[in-house]
Design a protein around this motif. Structure first.
Motif, PDB file in Angstrom:
ATOM      1  N   PRO B   8       0.805  -1.237   0.000  1.00 36.62           N
ATOM      2  CA  PRO B   8       0.000   0.000   0.000  1.00 36.62           C
ATOM      3  C   PRO B   8       0.834   1.281   0.000  1.00 36.62           C
ATOM      4  O   PRO B   8       0.303   2.342  -0.303  1.00 36.62           O
ATOM      5  CB  PRO B   8      -0.801  -0.118   1.304  1.00 36.62           C
ATOM      6  CG  PRO B   8       0.009  -1.006   2.186  1.00 36.62           C
ATOM      7  CD  PRO B   8       0.682  -1.977   1.269  1.00 36.62           C
ATOM      8  N   GLN B   9       2.114   1.181   0.344  1.00 33.05           N
ATOM      9  CA  GLN B   9       2.907   2.413   0.447  1.00 33.05           C
ATOM     10  C   GLN B   9       3.624   2.783  -0.841  1.00 33.05           C
ATOM     11  O   GLN B   9       4.380   3.762  -0.868  1.00 33.05           O
ATOM     12  CB  GLN B   9       3.949   2.269   1.564  1.00 33.05           C
ATOM     13  CG  GLN B   9       3.534   2.869   2.877  1.00 33.05           C
ATOM     14  CD  GLN B   9       2.554   2.002   3.634  1.00 33.05           C
ATOM     15  OE1 GLN B   9       1.376   2.300   3.675  1.00 33.05           O
ATOM     16  NE2 GLN B   9       3.033   0.914   4.201  1.00 33.05           N
ATOM     17  N   THR B  10       3.424   1.988  -1.891  1.00 31.57           N
ATOM     18  CA  THR B  10       4.095   2.305  -3.155  1.00 31.57           C
ATOM     19  C   THR B  10       3.094   2.239  -4.292  1.00 31.57           C
ATOM     20  O   THR B  10       2.230   1.361  -4.308  1.00 31.57           O
ATOM     21  CB  THR B  10       5.239   1.296  -3.436  1.00 31.57           C
ATOM     22  OG1 THR B  10       4.750  -0.017  -3.207  1.00 31.57           O
ATOM     23  CG2 THR B  10       6.448   1.560  -2.580  1.00 31.57           C
ATOM     24  N   SER B  11       3.226   3.149  -5.238  1.00 30.61           N
ATOM     25  CA  SER B  11       2.422   3.046  -6.447  1.00 30.61           C
ATOM     26  C   SER B  11       3.164   2.117  -7.403  1.00 30.61           C
ATOM     27  O   SER B  11       4.384   1.923  -7.295  1.00 30.61           O
ATOM     28  CB  SER B  11       2.212   4.417  -7.078  1.00 30.61           C
ATOM     29  OG  SER B  11       3.442   4.951  -7.461  1.00 30.61           O
ATOM     30  N   GLY B  12       2.425   1.561  -8.339  1.00 35.78           N
ATOM     31  CA  GLY B  12       3.061   0.659  -9.301  1.00 35.78           C
ATOM     32  C   GLY B  12       3.270  -0.710  -8.703  1.00 35.78           C
ATOM     33  O   GLY B  12       4.403  -1.109  -8.399  1.00 35.78           O
ATOM     34  N   ASN B  13       2.181  -1.442  -8.499  1.00 37.60           N
ATOM     35  CA  ASN B  13       2.290  -2.766  -7.898  1.00 37.60           C
ATOM     36  C   ASN B  13       1.851  -3.882  -8.851  1.00 37.60           C
ATOM     37  O   ASN B  13       1.929  -5.046  -8.497  1.00 37.60           O
ATOM     38  CB  ASN B  13       1.422  -2.841  -6.625  1.00 37.60           C
ATOM     39  CG  ASN B  13       1.939  -1.903  -5.548  1.00 37.60           C
ATOM     40  OD1 ASN B  13       3.118  -1.885  -5.230  1.00 37.60           O
ATOM     41  ND2 ASN B  13       1.051  -1.095  -4.984  1.00 37.60           N
ATOM     42  N   GLY B  14       1.425  -3.466 -10.035  1.00 39.37           N
ATOM     43  CA  GLY B  14       0.878  -4.471 -10.957  1.00 39.37           C
ATOM     44  C   GLY B  14       1.934  -5.040 -11.897  1.00 39.37           C
ATOM     45  O   GLY B  14       3.082  -4.589 -11.928  1.00 39.37           O
ATOM     46  N   ARG B  15       1.517  -6.043 -12.672  1.00 44.47           N
ATOM     47  CA  ARG B  15       2.446  -6.682 -13.608  1.00 44.47           C
ATOM     48  C   ARG B  15       2.923  -5.682 -14.660  1.00 44.47           C
ATOM     49  O   ARG B  15       4.085  -5.698 -15.067  1.00 44.47           O
ATOM     50  CB  ARG B  15       1.741  -7.868 -14.277  1.00 44.47           C
ATOM     51  CG  ARG B  15       2.710  -8.900 -14.823  1.00 44.47           C
ATOM     52  CD  ARG B  15       1.966 -10.063 -15.399  1.00 44.47           C
ATOM     53  NE  ARG B  15       0.998  -9.628 -16.422  1.00 44.47           N
ATOM     54  CZ  ARG B  15       0.467 -10.422 -17.334  1.00 44.47           C
ATOM     55  NH1 ARG B  15       0.776 -11.700 -17.355  1.00 44.47           N
ATOM     56  NH2 ARG B  15      -0.397  -9.963 -18.227  1.00 44.47           N
ATOM     57  N   GLY B  16       2.019  -4.805 -15.093  1.00 48.01           N
ATOM     58  CA  GLY B  16       2.382  -3.813 -16.109  1.00 48.01           C
ATOM     59  C   GLY B  16       3.510  -2.917 -15.631  1.00 48.01           C
ATOM     60  O   GLY B  16       4.444  -2.604 -16.386  1.00 48.01           O
ATOM     61  N   PHE B  17       3.436  -2.520 -14.367  1.00 51.94           N
ATOM     62  CA  PHE B  17       4.494  -1.651 -13.826  1.00 51.94           C
ATOM     63  C   PHE B  17       5.838  -2.364 -13.847  1.00 51.94           C
ATOM     64  O   PHE B  17       6.853  -1.803 -14.272  1.00 51.94           O
ATOM     65  CB  PHE B  17       4.139  -1.233 -12.388  1.00 51.94           C
ATOM     66  CG  PHE B  17       5.268  -0.528 -11.696  1.00 51.94           C
ATOM     67  CD1 PHE B  17       5.501   0.822 -11.921  1.00 51.94           C
ATOM     68  CD2 PHE B  17       6.135  -1.216 -10.849  1.00 51.94           C
ATOM     69  CE1 PHE B  17       6.565   1.474 -11.307  1.00 51.94           C
ATOM     70  CE2 PHE B  17       7.199  -0.576 -10.237  1.00 51.94           C
ATOM     71  CZ  PHE B  17       7.402   0.776 -10.461  1.00 51.94           C
ATOM     72  N   TRP B  18       5.827  -3.617 -13.415  1.00 53.56           N
ATOM     73  CA  TRP B  18       7.123  -4.318 -13.326  1.00 53.56           C
ATOM     74  C   TRP B  18       7.682  -4.640 -14.705  1.00 53.56           C
ATOM     75  O   TRP B  18       8.909  -4.691 -14.891  1.00 53.56           O
ATOM     76  CB  TRP B  18       6.987  -5.565 -12.448  1.00 53.56           C
ATOM     77  CG  TRP B  18       6.832  -5.164 -11.000  1.00 53.56           C
ATOM     78  CD1 TRP B  18       5.713  -5.261 -10.231  1.00 53.56           C
ATOM     79  CD2 TRP B  18       7.831  -4.531 -10.187  1.00 53.56           C
ATOM     80  NE1 TRP B  18       5.956  -4.741  -8.974  1.00 53.56           N
ATOM     81  CE2 TRP B  18       7.234  -4.281  -8.919  1.00 53.56           C
ATOM     82  CE3 TRP B  18       9.151  -4.149 -10.381  1.00 53.56           C
ATOM     83  CZ2 TRP B  18       7.928  -3.673  -7.865  1.00 53.56           C
ATOM     84  CZ3 TRP B  18       9.841  -3.539  -9.336  1.00 53.56           C
ATOM     85  CH2 TRP B  18       9.235  -3.312  -8.104  1.00 53.56           C
ATOM     86  N   LEU B  19       6.802  -4.849 -15.675  1.00 54.50           N
ATOM     87  CA  LEU B  19       7.296  -5.032 -17.047  1.00 54.50           C
ATOM     88  C   LEU B  19       7.931  -3.730 -17.545  1.00 54.50           C
ATOM     89  O   LEU B  19       9.000  -3.740 -18.162  1.00 54.50           O
ATOM     90  CB  LEU B  19       6.138  -5.454 -17.970  1.00 54.50           C
ATOM     91  CG  LEU B  19       5.645  -6.900 -17.774  1.00 54.50           C
ATOM     92  CD1 LEU B  19       4.400  -7.160 -18.624  1.00 54.50           C
ATOM     93  CD2 LEU B  19       6.754  -7.890 -18.128  1.00 54.50           C
ATOM     94  N   ALA B  20       7.278  -2.600 -17.237  1.00 54.52           N
ATOM     95  CA  ALA B  20       7.843  -1.300 -17.618  1.00 54.52           C
ATOM     96  C   ALA B  20       9.166  -1.066 -16.890  1.00 54.52           C
ATOM     97  O   ALA B  20      10.134  -0.547 -17.468  1.00 54.52           O
ATOM     98  CB  ALA B  20       6.853  -0.185 -17.285  1.00 54.52           C
ATOM     99  N   PHE B  21       9.230  -1.476 -15.633  1.00 53.89           N
ATOM    100  CA  PHE B  21      10.469  -1.341 -14.850  1.00 53.89           C
ATOM    101  C   PHE B  21      11.604  -2.117 -15.525  1.00 53.89           C
ATOM    102  O   PHE B  21      12.720  -1.598 -15.688  1.00 53.89           O
ATOM    103  CB  PHE B  21      10.216  -1.874 -13.428  1.00 53.89           C
ATOM    104  CG  PHE B  21      11.430  -1.919 -12.553  1.00 53.89           C
ATOM    105  CD1 PHE B  21      11.871  -0.790 -11.880  1.00 53.89           C
ATOM    106  CD2 PHE B  21      12.148  -3.102 -12.388  1.00 53.89           C
ATOM    107  CE1 PHE B  21      12.988  -0.831 -11.070  1.00 53.89           C
ATOM    108  CE2 PHE B  21      13.269  -3.152 -11.583  1.00 53.89           C
ATOM    109  CZ  PHE B  21      13.692  -2.013 -10.923  1.00 53.89           C
ATOM    110  N   LEU B  22      11.283  -3.357 -15.938  1.00 52.08           N
ATOM    111  CA  LEU B  22      12.314  -4.170 -16.601  1.00 52.08           C
ATOM    112  C   LEU B  22      12.737  -3.547 -17.934  1.00 52.08           C
ATOM    113  O   LEU B  22      13.916  -3.572 -18.294  1.00 52.08           O
ATOM    114  CB  LEU B  22      11.793  -5.592 -16.833  1.00 52.08           C
ATOM    115  CG  LEU B  22      11.732  -6.471 -15.582  1.00 52.08           C
ATOM    116  CD1 LEU B  22      11.122  -7.827 -15.914  1.00 52.08           C
ATOM    117  CD2 LEU B  22      13.126  -6.649 -14.973  1.00 52.08           C
ATOM    118  N   ALA B  23      11.769  -2.963 -18.642  1.00 50.41           N
ATOM    119  CA  ALA B  23      12.082  -2.328 -19.931  1.00 50.41           C
ATOM    120  C   ALA B  23      13.016  -1.130 -19.717  1.00 50.41           C
ATOM    121  O   ALA B  23      14.021  -0.979 -20.425  1.00 50.41           O
ATOM    122  CB  ALA B  23      10.789  -1.883 -20.607  1.00 50.41           C
TER     123      ALA B  23
END
Lengths: 239, 353
Positions: B8-23
């Motif tokens: 709850p303390q961070t935005s971007g918790n979904g799969r889409g966010f982590w895929l963007a993070f990896l990109a």
């Protein structure tokens, strides 16, 4: 044996004696109500018990241990819990997280999740669990704070005006909840103005006036004292 | 694993966010292959400051303590690295100098934080005391030009600053240029994920509870002072890491990197980005540093004025942070769009990111 033993406790704010030479013992398993007119020192006495204020004089024992100089968190860890007078919840956090912050003191994993769900249903907040606590109605915030206090599984529960802002139905439910907790062994001290509520729950009543204990006994004993009627209830107030 | 860094303390918790993070991480990793070494060095310079910004986000955004002390700890570790790198003899001992200088910054944070937090200093007075400490250190170091101001072989050199220390070195390999860039990327990923784990843990729950209402948090049985001190030490230690890396990167450090204009910068980066979110702080701070550097080439004064204007504009228009606000709006629109595509109109609940 008393669970909480307040011995000759005073608290001064400058020239004002908010609480003066109070002696009060409350036994394990009791529901004890503190009543008195505004400014009688009820909330100050609560804050002295939980440790928000240090006494100017006197001693406070909890389960026979001297806690007079202990900080509030240490008293809570000993088994106290409080619902403050004004709703005191984490307004910018969701309801479920408010409960989790309390629950995580003693639980984790599935146990925490199950207890959270049980409390949400008990408090009638299950449909609001994702809402920010500050977006709840006043009465619901009161319930949430009671839930946070209960999440700590306290031996002594302090409730400062728990039904303020609640409907008569919610107030009655709160009374039944307190009685049910008491049946399970919890000691409860309540500050309240609502006499019907006090009649519903009280086993013993202490009247405070001008920072001192004015009367003490069963509700019937206290309300039949004409001096109490005079200082607190008023001639027109039927109890 | 993802459950540890999401919460709850961070935005971007979904799969889409982590895929963007990896990109984004992939682009960052292959960037030196296509960029020239000057640009890679510049990017390293921007990345060095990210630790200080993330530390401030933790202390201020999550912990609710506005501190002007980030450059105080930056300076302590920066000078600490310089002194230790010279005194220990350089070469591989610079790694020890880096670690020790950050530990010294953490120790200084523990001492300063203890006196402030146990002394019940809070709110704007917390900012005032940390600012006073920062200005005192900058002033003190500015008057150390005389030859008597030295520790071993290491001269402090007053306003001209320290120089002559080795950069980070392992054996015969200097950690600079492209190697430094990769080390910084690795450190940022580790610190970012580590902080996400911290703020989404039980400790993080308590840290934000204290920000919301310290008395209520204490009434739930938490020793508020210890959690505040822990938060302050971690955040200040990250400022120290920036300081030590800065000295290693440029092989110099001056009191001007500690003083008032420098001390205000992290506040602006974090306020503009979104102080209560680590990802917004990371992205926003990098963009601001990049923009500031670009404008500074043409006019340093214009860059400073722009920074001030950004702070004012953010406070007035998007007090929760510009990057954070824009990300929230974009996220809502995207979800609304996705909801229409898949399951018709799916109204968003408040607070969804």
């Amino acid at each position: 044996m008393p669970l909480i033993d307040i011995k000759d406790v005073s608290r001064r704010f400058g020239g004002l004696a908010a609480v003066s030479h109070v002696n009060l013992s409350i036994d394990q398993g009791e529901i004890h109500c503190l009543i008195g007119p505004n400014g009688a020192g009820k909330s100050t006495l609560f804050k002295l018990i939980i440790g928000v204020y240090e006494p100017s004089a006197g001693t406070i024992l909890f389960d026979n241990a001297d806690i007079t100089r202990e900080r509030p968190y240490a008293r809570v860890q000993r088994g106290m819990s409080i619902k403050m007078q004004a709703p005191s919840v984490f307004k910018e956090l969701p309801v479920w997280q408010n409960l989790d912050i309390a629950l995580q003191q003693q639980r984790s994993g599935d146990d925490l999740v199950m207890e959270r769900q049980r409390l949400l249903e008990l408090l009638d907040l299950a449909v609001h669990d994702d809402k920010l606590a500050g977006a709840l109605a006043h009465g619901q915030q009161q319930w949430l704070e009671i839930g946070m206090a209960l999440a700590l599984r306290p031996r002594l529960l302090l409730l400062d005006e728990p039904t303020a802002g609640m409907s008569p139905e919610e107030t009655h439910r709160t009374g039944e909840l307190i009685k049910s907790l008491n049946r399970d062994g919890m000691t409860v001290i309540v500050v309240e103005h609502d006499m019907a509520f006090i009649r519903q729950i009280a086993q013993r009543v202490t009247v405070l006036h001008l920072g001192q204990i004015f009367a003490d006994g069963t509700l019937e004993q206290v309300v039949s004292d004409p001096r109490v009627e005079e200082i607190y209830l008023g001639k027109a107030h039927h109890v | 694993m993802l459950s540890l860094v999401n919460g709850p303390q961070t935005s971007g918790n979904g799969r889409g966010f982590w895929l963007a993070f990896l990109a984004v991480l992939t682009v960052a990793l292959i960037y030196p292959v296509f960029a020239d070494s000057y640009d890679v060095g510049n990017f390293s310079y921007f990345l060095i400051w990210i630790f200080m910004a993330l530390g401030l986000s933790l202390i201020w955004g999550y912990g609710g303590m506005l501190t002007f002390g980030q450059t105080f700890f930056f300076g302590i570790a920066g000078y600490g690295y310089g002194v230790l790198a010279i005194v220990l003899g350089g070469s591989t001992t610079t790694i020890a100098a880096l670690i020790l200088s950050v530990l010294v910054a953490v120790l200084a944070a523990a001492v300063l934080g203890y006196f402030m937090i146990w002394g019940r200093i809070s709110g704007m007075f917390f900012g005032i005391v940390t600012l006073a400490a920062t200005l005192s250190l900058a002033f003190f170091l500015g008057q150390t030009a005389g030859p008597e101001w030295h520790i071993g072989e290491a001269r402090l050199n007053g306003f001209n600053g320290m120089k002559g220390m080795d950069p980070l070195t392992v054996g015969d390999i200097y950690i600079e240029g492209t190697i430094l860039y990769y080390v910084l990327i690795a450190l940022i990923v580790a610190v970012y994920l580590g902080l996400r784990m911290l703020v989404n843990s039980r400790i993080g729950n308590v840290i934000v509870a204290i920000r919301e209402d310290p008395q209520r948090a204490e009434m739930l049985g938490y020793d508020v002072r210890k959690y505040q001190l822990l938060t302050f030490c971690i955040g200040s230690g990250l400022a120290g890491l920036s300081g030590a890396l800065y000295t290693s990167w440029g092989q110099f450090i001056t009191p001007s990197s500690i003083g008032l204009p420098a001390a205000a910068m992290p506040i602006i980066w974090v306020a503009f980005s979104g102080r209560s979110d680590l990802t917004a702080t990371l992205v926003g701070s990098f963009l601001l540093l990049f923009g500031f550097q670009t404008i500074t080439i043409y006019s340093q004064q214009a860059a400073l004025v722009l920074m001030g204007a950004l702070l004012l504009g953010t406070v007035m228009v998007m007090p929760q942070g510009f990057i954070f606000g824009v990300a929230q709006i974009a996220s809502r629109r995207w979800r609304r769009l996705a909801g229409r595509d898949s399951a018709g109109d799916g109204p968003l609940r408040d607070g969804e990111t």
